[in-house]
Structures are given as C-alpha cells and as structure tokens.
Design a protein around this motif. Structure first.
Motif, mmCIF file in Angstrom:
data_model
loop_
_atom_site.group_PDB
_atom_site.id
_atom_site.type_symbol
_atom_site.label_atom_id
_atom_site.label_comp_id
_atom_site.label_asym_id
_atom_site.label_seq_id
_atom_site.Cartn_x
_atom_site.Cartn_y
_atom_site.Cartn_z
ATOM 1 N N ALA A 298 0.827 -1.213 0.000
ATOM 2 C CA ALA A 298 0.000 0.000 0.000
ATOM 3 C C ALA A 298 0.856 1.256 0.000
ATOM 4 O O ALA A 298 0.475 2.279 -0.581
ATOM 5 N N GLU A 350 -5.935 3.739 3.348
ATOM 6 C CA GLU A 350 -5.127 3.375 2.191
ATOM 7 C C GLU A 350 -5.277 1.894 1.848
ATOM 8 O O GLU A 350 -5.121 1.490 0.686
ATOM 9 N N ASP A 354 -6.581 0.914 -1.904
ATOM 10 C CA ASP A 354 -5.689 0.189 -2.810
ATOM 11 C C ASP A 354 -5.877 -1.319 -2.730
ATOM 12 O O ASP A 354 -4.991 -2.078 -3.117
ATOM 13 N N ARG A 357 -5.174 -3.258 -6.000
ATOM 14 C CA ARG A 357 -3.761 -3.271 -6.400
ATOM 15 C C ARG A 357 -2.927 -4.145 -5.465
ATOM 16 O O ARG A 357 -2.063 -4.908 -5.915
ATOM 17 N N GLY A 651 0.216 6.595 -9.026
ATOM 18 C CA GLY A 651 0.214 6.440 -7.576
ATOM 19 C C GLY A 651 1.595 6.621 -6.979
ATOM 20 O O GLY A 651 2.620 6.514 -7.665
#
Length: 946
Positions: A298, A350, A354, A357, A651
């Motif tokens: 993250a 976060e 995320d 991902r 990002g």
C-alpha cells in the motif's frame, strides 16, 4: 474492548489533553533512505526532536504502523513461535516537543491505563533508570505506586548509560532515561519481574515505555541538559489489546482471531479441503505476514531482489511456504487482503483504497513462487535428509535418514537403518515420553517406542545448496533457514555468501566492460566544469592509457583513455551517457567517443588520437559536442518531470528502478504491476508538456544531506549519498541528481512517449523523447496516418470509422467461412460413415476431412459418434504442411479404449503429440506424408485393446 476501540480511545484521550492527532506516516520513510522501514512512532518526528523542523503543535499523538523485518530491527524468525513477535505492529504514542515532561507523561499514562482502560493498579509494575530519582519520586509520591513495584534498572548492558531504561538516538545526540510499565499476568504464568533472573518469562509483560529526552550526549560522552526536554512514548496496540481482552498472547486478540480464521479457510481451500490444525504456528505466521505485506505494498513497495522489495519478497514467500507446509498447493495468501481490509481498513483507509492493487501484487508474487516451491522443497528436504543421515553414520548403530510430517505435536516418524543388525524400519520419535493418548492415536500398542530428541545436533546444510535454492528456486536465505530450524539444522551462511560472491564475480567477468574500468590511477581528481561550460581551455593531461596500460605518449591512430585535471565533459553516471567531443592543441587532435569515471572523481575520456602525438603533460582545449549534449539534457530533464507525472497518474508506489538517458531518447524503469492504459499515457504526456509550457527556471543546489531531506527532495532507497548532495528542482519535481540539465523547462521543447512495456515482474518501462526527436516522431506518425488514409480512400479524421467498418466486414466473412467449413465437413462426415469397419463389435473410422479446422473436426466427431453409437474414430485435416488430429471414443467403449491414447498413437507417427479427455482428444503433427499409414494402423490398434 476490540482493538479498533482501544486505538480510538487512546487517540481521543490524548486529544482531550491538548494533543494533535497526527495520521500514521507510511511504513516506507518518505525522505530517509537510511531507514529501511518505519519502526517506531517517533520516526516521523525525528527532525522535530533534532530541531530541524517545527510543527504548529507541541503535543502530538499517533497510532503508527511499524515494520520490523530487516536491518537492525528484525523479528522475522521469531514470528509464529512466540506470543508477541510481529513483522507488522501498531505503536500508540504521545509526544511532547519541549512542552510537558516527566510528571505529566507519567500521570497521563497512569490515568489512561487505570481510569480509562480500568486495569487493576495492583497488576502494574514500573521500572525507572537507577539514577532517575525524579521519575522514581513521581511514581511513588504523586501516583502512589508502592515502592516494591518500582524497580530501578541500572547499566545492565556493559557500559555507562547502556541500560534497558536509558534511551539513545545514537552514540551522540538526544538521549535520556525512560520508565516502562509492565502488566502482571499472574503467578500461574512462569517468569519474574523485570530486573530479576526470571525476567524473560511471560508473567510480566511490558506494555508502555515513556522516554524522556533530557540530555544531549557529546563525542566525549558528557551529558548536557537539553534546553527543551521532550517526551517520546510507545505502547504496542497488540500487547495492550491482549491485556484488555483477557488473553495472554497477541495472536488471541480479535484482529488476529479473524485473520487466523481467514488464513485457515484459505489454506484449506488451496489444500483441496483438507483440514488444518487451528493451533498451528504456521497460521500465525500467515496472519502476521499478510499485515506486513499488505501495508508495505500500500505504501509503494513491490516484491523485488533488493532493498525494501526484497524484504517484502522474503516475508511473502515465508508466509507462502508455511501455507505449503500446511498443504496449500495453489495461491491462497493474496485472498487474505480482503479479510485484512475488513479488520483495519477503517483505521487505515489506504488499505481499502488500494485493495485491488495490493491483491494483484501479492497474487503475482505468489503465482511466481508456486511455480518453483514444490521442486525447491524436494531439493531442500532431500538435502536435509542426507545431511542428517551423514551426521548419524558416526553414531553407534542407528542412522536416521527421513523425517516425515508430524502426525501429532511433538511427534515425528523417522525411517532408519540399524547398521549392526542389518535391518531397516520406522521409529516413532518423541521429544518427551509418549502419553497414553499418543499411543492410542498412533496405534502403537506392541510396537517399539523410542524417546529421542529430534534435534539434529551439529548438522549443517551446505551453503551451495542454500544458494541454489535462492538463485534457481527463489528461496530467500531466511526461508531456507526457517525450514532448517524446524529440523534442528543450521545453515552454512558463510558458504552461501561465498557462492553469492562467486556469482557476482562471474557476472562481472562475463560483462563487456568499458576501457576505463579497472585502470590503475593514483593522481589528483578531475575538476568538473560541465554544469557551467561546454569548453575548457588549459586542461592538462595527467594520465594516458593504451590497451589498459599507462603510457607516456600515444601516436596518431591509437585508441586512448585520457585523464585531465579539468574538464567540461560529463562522465556517464546516474543513467546519463557520457559526453563526446574533442581535445586539441596546435599539434594534436583527439576525438572523444565517450566519457566514463575511472574512480569516483576521476574522468576518463575515451577516444582516438586523430592527429599528432599526445603526451602526458600536454595542455589541451577540451570541447564538448554541444548539439549532442543539448539533446541529452533535454531528455534527462524530461525524465525528472515524467517521474513526477507517473507518480501523480499511477500512484505514490511508483519508484525509479533504472534509467538510461541518451541524445535520442530516455528509458525509464519504474515499479508498477500493470500496463499503462492509453489514457494514462496521454495524461503523463499532458502533465509533462504543461510543465514545459510553464517554462520554469531550473535550480540546482548543493547542500547537506539532512537539509536535502528536510527540503522534501526525492531520494532513492539503497543509494549511497555523501554528506553533501546536489538537489535539482525542475518544474514541480525535486530530486537528488548529479546530471546535466536544461536552464528552463521550456528548453525541452516537446515531450512524447514512444513505448510502454514490461521488463520484469512488477517493473514497467517507458521510452520517450524530446525536442527534435519528438518532432521527428510526430512527423513520421503523421506521414503514416496520411498513407493509411490514402490506402483506405478516407480523410484522416474518418479513419477510425472506416477501419471499424472493415473489421466488422472481416468478422462477418470469417463467420461465413467457418459456417461453410462446417457444412463441408458435415457433408463429408455423412459420406465417411460408410467407410467405418467393425472391429470386435466396435465401429472404427479413420479418415481425412478436407478443409476442416479444429472446430469442424470436433463438431463432425460429435455427429459421427451419435450416428455410429459404439465407435472409435480418428479424423484428420492437413493445412500449410501441418496435421490436425481429433480422436473420439463413445461412452460405452472408454473402459477399454481411451481417446487420449489413441490420438497419441496416431500423432507420434506424424511427428507430433497431443491429449485430452477419454472420450475426445486433440493432437497435431508436422509430417503429412506419414498420415495415410498412421490412419491405416488405427484398426489394428483398436483390435489389440477391444
């Protein structure tokens, strides 16, 4: 009280005492390449404590996410086997920056623990530094803790001020005494109070530490009182949660109960439904490691082979191995991200933001490791068996050589050979005497039972095997050590490092190194003037090399390396290629083809003597190819702007992983797990070109490393920086860089991305160009567009619609062609039925279908099987010199005949192979000439098996 409530209560309590709630900093320190991971709550306030930074508040409180899994603070090998070790943990802290001190800090801690969390006062014991009478007096007289529960801890680590209760930031600098608070779990738990011989037991557990930054220690070791003493405290959330939830170990708190359940379910699903022991330490490893891995990803790290990326890989693969140990045979670890988000996503948004991902990054890493883990574990287990066997050969009679999976805790089955009695058998090995339950569970009645320690004393796994596992099968060294530790075997780490060093040396020897590397030079450093000048008069030759050897002079035609005392030539470094140009005086001309560093500050000019004779001591005019340098600096400056834009678009996890800047283009490698979309590429281009249009001046300053960190300049973890660094500000980008750059962003002209691709797991590459290169690319693209428009007889703006129409027409034609092939094959199939022969009650048909593709073969096969009822069929088609085969067997014959075996029989005769289900299988071949004979042999094959 759940962990989330404990965290929130802590923050709100200190907010009520005038503290600013400060969000947790990332686990990856933003501007501190000296620190691997954030490992304490005070990390983000280090500059405040040192006086380099000033905040709008003097009191702060945080819940800080921390990782201790690398470098000095590494708890990795203990995780899963102790009650309180973690790779990831949360540190609750309150801080005073020259505001309150000991009295208030102690009072706040006691109030929170006893009045808010309502811990029994009689269960709390405190320690103070032996010489800290002030803290002792506060605890005794103000708080009212009995003297017998206030323990003075002196210098117990072998030096002055080296104490569990004296904190130091380093050998010099801020330091001071600390007071720790311990919770007594009760006399039913082994262990004694802090400072006693039994202090390592689990009865008294430290839950809070208050550090009082009271002194500044100078190089002579003298303690000088700080003008503004400060407070730094820390209380592990997991530890206080265990206390408040009435459990003894951290893995019993609510957060871990949920993660352990999710880990158990995921492993069991991967193990095909096989049950997993809920008390297995391996589940604790997995539950702990998903937290460390998810938070690390993250905050922008991806698995890799160096630095933080390698630590992440080590943690992830250790978790995967423990799942494998429990029976997992397919990726499972990445599935725990969702469970973690459910537990901690609210406190740390976060994670939720995320989640997709993080899941994808861990899934990719897990899929890669599962490709090699089975083979690696076989090699490791075999090597351990051999090492243990060789150890026991020297012992009286029995040689142990094969340990198996534990059927019960504390028990293993070990195969052995008794060399004296020439027999082999299995022995049940216990750490302790077997209990009646053991005997009954293992059905051992009447069998020999041996009490043997499973410690393979003195057995060492060789370093070469450990390195092979690392290099070929992706086993980090500590993962191998983890497996070995379970078997009581040590690892030859020195041998591992020696093997690693040999590989590095071989790689260096195999590489094509340029002439400057390895040249012996002992003179003065080169003074570089290339930031301000492209020409330098009066440069003196201080050394000269031909074929790698120093020479006093070199004639025309000689390839040389020239060292100058002063130069404007930039030497290749930081991804930027070296300058070219010429060195000359009235009698001599040297054409410089490249510039590289011989040593850190010694520049080697590579080239050829074109005229005259060059001698050591000659004075030359040094001139850089200005046009080439201009193209290079445009690309280099654009690289910085592109890096900034990539982080904005993709990002903050984007980090540079390599670069090459030439006059033609820039090549930039960065951490990212997915290909960039066309929209993302366009957005990056737009951001960079907007910076170019702004035409901001470039600023480069040399400053102290600490000042550079304070300025917010981006640094690369793992780079070795000196005490002073060069900070480049260009547009909105600020990075450490020693390269050459444009004076203003507008000098770049225009920026264009040429290509985007993947170069390694989790690493993407962008290639781009600027200035004339970008204009040339745009011009060539426009020409191609015009040529395509002419071919399609459409205006450029009509191309998209025209191409879409042609694609639709092509698809329609392909469907029509497929339908025609199907009809043709079907008609041929009806004709072929008459060619089927009866072989022992089975209709056998082997024939060629002209013009058929794989789909047509399958469809015809299904129809023929329906019509022939009891049959074995082989159909073939030939196109472009290749043979396509399909074999089918009806359901009533697959007991004797298998389509996969039949198709392989035919395929092997035509230079191919294949396979499939018992009723239908496909194959290919490369020898059409052999097909008639192969098909003719089908009836005989069926006759042998029917």
């Amino acid at each position: 009280m759940k962990a989330a409530e404990i965290r929130q209560t802590f923050l709100k309590f200190f907010e009520s005492k005038g503290h600013q709630i400060v969000a947790s900093s990332p686990v990856v320190p933003g501007d501190d390449p000296t620190l691997l991971f954030t490992n304490a709550g005070m990390n983000q306030f280090k500059d405040v404590f040192l006086g380099f930074d000033k905040r709008p508040y003097t009191r702060a409180t945080t819940a800080q996410k921390c990782i201790r899994a690398g470098g000095k603070h590494n708890d990795l090998e203990n995780v899963g086997y102790t009650a309180r070790h973690h790779t990831f943990f949360e540190m609750l802290g309150n801080f005073s920056f020259g505001d309150y001190f000991k009295r208030d800090a102690i009072a706040y801690a006691w109030e929170l623990l006893t009045e808010v969390y309502k811990l029994p006062k009689e269960r709390l014991t405190v320690t103070v530094y032996a010489e800290d009478d002030e803290a002792y007096g506060i605890w005794k007289d103000q708080i009212g803790v009995p003297a017998e529960r206030i323990i003075r801890i002196g210098d117990n680590k072998g030096a002055r001020y080296a104490s569990d209760n004296f904190w130091m930031m380093g050998d010099t600098g801020p330091c001071g005494p600390c007071t720790e608070i311990f919770y007594d779990h009760g006399d039913h738990i082994p262990g004694g109070p802090p400072g006693s011989p039994e202090e390592d037991g689990d009865r008294f557990i430290e839950i809070w530490n208050n550090v009082f930054m009271q002194f500044n220690r100078d190089e002579a070791g003298v303690m000088h009182p700080l003008p503004k003493p400060s407070v730094d405290t820390g209380m592990g959330l997991e530890r206080i949660a265990a206390v408040l939830q009435g459990v003894h170990g951290n893995y019993e708190i609510d957060t871990f109960v949920a993660l352990l359940a999710a880990a158990k379910a995921a492993v069991e699903a991967s193990a095909g439904g096989a049950a997993v022991d809920a008390e297995s330490p391996s589940l604790k490893v997995i539950a702990d490691h998903i937290r460390a891995c998810a938070f690390t990803v993250a905050d922008g790290v991806i698995p890799g082979n160096e630095g933080r990326g390698y630590v992440l890989r080590r943690i992830a693969r250790r978790a995967i191995r423990h799942g494998y140990k429990l029976g997992a045979r397919a990726p499972f670890f990445f599935k725990l991200v969702a469970a973690l988000v459910g537990q901690m996503g609210e406190a740390y948004p976060e994670l939720a933001r995320d989640e997709a991902r993080i899941t994808q990054v861990l899934k990719q890493e897990e899929e890669r490791f599962f490709q090699t883990i089975a083979t690696g574990m076989l090699i490791l287990e075999g090597a351990l068996d051999q090492a243990i066997a060789e150890r026991h050969v020297a012992e009286p009679s029995v040689m142990f050589f094969s340990y198996t999976q534990e059927p019960l805790p504390g028990v293993a089955v070990v195969s052995f050979i008794d060399q004296q009695r020439k027999m082999s058998d299995q022995v049940i090995v216990f750490d302790d005497e077997p209990s009646p339950a053991h005997v009954q569970a293992l059905n051992l009645t009447g069998k020999n039972i041996h009490r043997v320690k499973r410690d393979a004393n003195g057995v060492v796994l060789d370093g070469a095997t450990a390195f092979k596992l690392h290099d070929t099968y992706g086993f980090p060294l500590d993962l191998t050590a983890d497996v070995c530790r379970e078997r009581g075997v040590a690892v030859d780490t020195a041998g591992f490092e020696a093997a690693m060093q040999r590989q590095r040396e071989q790689a260096r020897a195999a590489g094509k190194f340029k002439m400057a590397q390895g040249l012996a030079y002992s003179g003065a450093a080169t003074t570089f003037h290339g930031y301000e000048q492209l020409a330098r008069e009066g440069a003196t030759v201080t050394a000269l090399y031909v074929d790698g050897s120093p020479v006093p002079a070199a004639e025309a035609g000689s390839d040389v390396v020239v060292v100058l005392d002063h130069t404007p030539f930039y030497a290749e470094s930081g991804g930027q290629v070296g300058d070219t140009g010429e060195l000359r005086n009235a009698a001599t001309l040297v054409r410089v083809d490249d510039t590289l560093k011989i040593q850190a500050e010694v520049f080697g000019h590579h080239g050829r003597v074109a005229e005259g004779t060059l001698k050591v001591g000659d004075v030359l005019s040094a001139r850089v190819d200005a046009a080439r340098r201009a193209r290079t600096v445009r690309n280099h400056s654009a690289t910085h702007l592109m890096h900034k834009a990539l982080r904005e678009v993709l990002g903050a996890h984007v980090a540079q992983k390599g670069s090459l800047v030439t006059p033609e283009r820039t090549r930039f490698d960065f951490s990212h797990t997915a290909p960039m979309t066309a929209e993302q590429i366009a957005r990056v281009e737009a951001l960079v070109n907007a910076e170019i249009l702004a035409n901001a001046a470039t600023d480069a300053r040399v400053m102290a490393l600490e000042d550079a960190q304070k300025s917010g300049a981006m640094m690369l973890f793992g780079e070795k920086y000196g005490e002073t660094v060069r900070v480049l500000s260009i547009g909105s980008s600020k990075e450490l860089c020693g390269g050459t750059h444009v004076a203003r962003t507008g000098d770049i002209g225009v920026f264009k991305i040429l290509a985007e691709s993947g170069v390694a797991a989790g690493i993407r590459r962008v290639e781009a160009t600027t200035g004339e290169g970008a204009l040339a690319y745009i011009g060539e693209t426009e020409k191609n567009l015009q040529r395509a428009a002419a071919l399609l007889k459409a205006a450029p703006e009509e191309l998209e619609g025209r191409i879409a129409s042609l694609v639709d027409q092509l698809r329609a034609a392909e469907k029509e062609l497929a339908a025609l092939k199907g009809k043709l094959a079907s008609s041929q199939g009806d004709e072929l039925m008459a060619k089927a022969v009866d072989v022992k009650g089975t209709k056998v048909l082997a024939a060629v279908l002209d013009g058929a593709d794989a789909k047509a073969l399958r469809e015809t096969m299904d129809k023929l099987k329906d019509k022939l009822k009891t049959a074995a069929i082989v159909l073939a088609a030939v196109e472009g010199g290749k043979v396509q085969l399909a074999a089918g067997v009806t359901a009533d014959r697959i007991g004797q005949l298998k389509a996969g075996e039949l198709v392989n029989f035919v395929a092997q005769q035509v230079g191919g192979k294949g396979g499939g289900k018992p009723d239908l299988a496909m194959a290919g071949g490369s020898d059409p000439a052999a097909l008639p004979a192969a098909l003719a042999a089908v009836a005989g094959w069926v006759a042998e098996r029917a």
